[in-house]
Design an enzyme around this catalytic site. Sequence first.
Site, PDB file in Angstrom:
ATOM      1  N   ASP A   1       2.415 -48.243 -38.041  1.00 44.36           N
ATOM      2  CA  ASP A   1       1.096 -47.793 -38.478  1.00 44.36           C
ATOM      3  C   ASP A   1       0.710 -46.575 -37.665  1.00 44.36           C
ATOM      4  O   ASP A   1       1.162 -46.412 -36.513  1.00 44.36           O
ATOM      5  CB  ASP A   1       0.044 -48.893 -38.319  1.00 44.36           C
ATOM      6  CG  ASP A   1      -1.078 -48.765 -39.341  1.00 44.36           C
ATOM      7  OD1 ASP A   1      -1.762 -47.718 -39.344  1.00 44.36           O
ATOM      8  OD2 ASP A   1      -1.273 -49.682 -40.144  1.00 44.36           O
TER       9      ASP A   1
ATOM     10  N   ASN B   1       4.447 -51.036 -47.519  1.00 42.90           N
ATOM     11  CA  ASN B   1       3.036 -51.253 -47.841  1.00 42.90           C
ATOM     12  C   ASN B   1       2.164 -50.026 -47.611  1.00 42.90           C
ATOM     13  O   ASN B   1       1.149 -49.848 -48.294  1.00 42.90           O
ATOM     14  CB  ASN B   1       2.507 -52.422 -47.000  1.00 42.90           C
ATOM     15  CG  ASN B   1       0.997 -52.487 -46.990  1.00 42.90           C
ATOM     16  OD1 ASN B   1       0.364 -52.898 -47.954  1.00 42.90           O
ATOM     17  ND2 ASN B   1       0.392 -52.076 -45.881  1.00 42.90           N
TER      18      ASN B   1
ATOM     19  N   TYR C   1      -2.591 -39.751 -55.964  1.00 38.85           N
ATOM     20  CA  TYR C   1      -2.292 -41.136 -55.565  1.00 38.85           C
ATOM     21  C   TYR C   1      -1.740 -41.916 -56.747  1.00 38.85           C
ATOM     22  O   TYR C   1      -0.723 -42.609 -56.634  1.00 38.85           O
ATOM     23  CB  TYR C   1      -3.559 -41.800 -55.032  1.00 38.85           C
ATOM     24  CG  TYR C   1      -3.424 -43.287 -54.789  1.00 38.85           C
ATOM     25  CD1 TYR C   1      -2.874 -43.772 -53.599  1.00 38.85           C
ATOM     26  CD2 TYR C   1      -3.858 -44.217 -55.735  1.00 38.85           C
ATOM     27  CE1 TYR C   1      -2.754 -45.133 -53.378  1.00 38.85           C
ATOM     28  CE2 TYR C   1      -3.739 -45.573 -55.512  1.00 38.85           C
ATOM     29  CZ  TYR C   1      -3.191 -46.029 -54.334  1.00 38.85           C
ATOM     30  OH  TYR C   1      -3.073 -47.388 -54.111  1.00 38.85           O
TER      31      TYR C   1
ATOM     32  N   LYS D   1       1.913 -43.720 -57.139  1.00 39.15           N
ATOM     33  CA  LYS D   1       2.058 -45.161 -57.341  1.00 39.15           C
ATOM     34  C   LYS D   1       2.774 -45.484 -58.648  1.00 39.15           C
ATOM     35  O   LYS D   1       3.506 -46.476 -58.739  1.00 39.15           O
ATOM     36  CB  LYS D   1       0.688 -45.832 -57.289  1.00 39.15           C
ATOM     37  CG  LYS D   1       0.109 -45.931 -55.887  1.00 39.15           C
ATOM     38  CD  LYS D   1       1.034 -46.733 -54.980  1.00 39.15           C
ATOM     39  CE  LYS D   1       0.433 -46.989 -53.610  1.00 39.15           C
ATOM     40  NZ  LYS D   1       1.322 -47.785 -52.743  1.00 39.15           N
TER      41      LYS D   1
ATOM     42  N   VAL E   1      -8.387 -54.996 -54.334  1.00 39.24           N
ATOM     43  CA  VAL E   1      -8.399 -55.911 -53.197  1.00 39.24           C
ATOM     44  C   VAL E   1      -9.557 -55.561 -52.268  1.00 39.24           C
ATOM     45  O   VAL E   1      -9.764 -54.390 -51.925  1.00 39.24           O
ATOM     46  CB  VAL E   1      -7.064 -55.851 -52.431  1.00 39.24           C
ATOM     47  CG1 VAL E   1      -7.057 -56.864 -51.292  1.00 39.24           C
ATOM     48  CG2 VAL E   1      -5.892 -56.103 -53.387  1.00 39.24           C
TER      49      VAL E   1
END
Length: 254
Positions: free
Chosen positions: A43, A96, A161, A165, A194
């Site tokens: 990260d 992720n 984005y 994706k 989410v």
Amino acid sequence: MTDDAVYPSLKGRPVLVTGGGTGIGAAMVERFCAQGCRVAFLDIAEEPSRALVARLGGNGSAPLFIPCDLRDVAALQAAVAHAAADVGPIRVLVNNAASDDRHRWEDVTPAYWDERIAVNLRHQFFAAQAAAPMMKAAGGGSIVNLGSISWVVGQGGMVAYSAAKAAVQGLTRSLARDLGPFGIRVNCLMPGAVMTERQLRLWITPDDQRRILDQQCLKRLLEPADIARMALFLAADDSAMCSSQTFVVDGGWV
């Protein structure tokens, strides 16, 4: 956590999660640790990542945190090697890390476009390229690439984005074909809306939540744990014959 399924095949398995310091990634790191995996995560956000390590270390299952800017491919490759040297040759890779910053199509420059692709797509391939030889040597492994329903539902306001994706599915299917002969499974996990801390702080209002529930078949807002539980299944031997697929966890939106 007490209601999560237990996957015996995951115990002791080396796992690498990118973007594991917050949100969905942190939920994955926590649950892989609870399964008894040997977990490393990458990260760019050091403070929350170190706080996560400290919290999980209190439970006797501290993961390894490696600071890394995934836009730097050389640094990413070095971080994968570092993780393998510490937790063992990687058997599970969860790609992720992502950034869904909003942007107007009129304002996108070539440099910004390239940066968004680097943040949301390019690192998935290079992490897989670095981990796959370890999985091949071990006789198999699992790669989980995080996608998004944003492009499926036609969400605007973040075209770079959404393009990245959408490309994750093509990446997944191509890698699954190339790596399948070595027992390496590659799947795409596509979350819905989410309720991470970041989403609630920056984007999702109470009105948005009501709209999301109207779109979903299931009338409960998604939490990071909902995505993490599917990642566990795709990492475990219970999904041994699942590859080149997209698994949607969105409460029945798309």
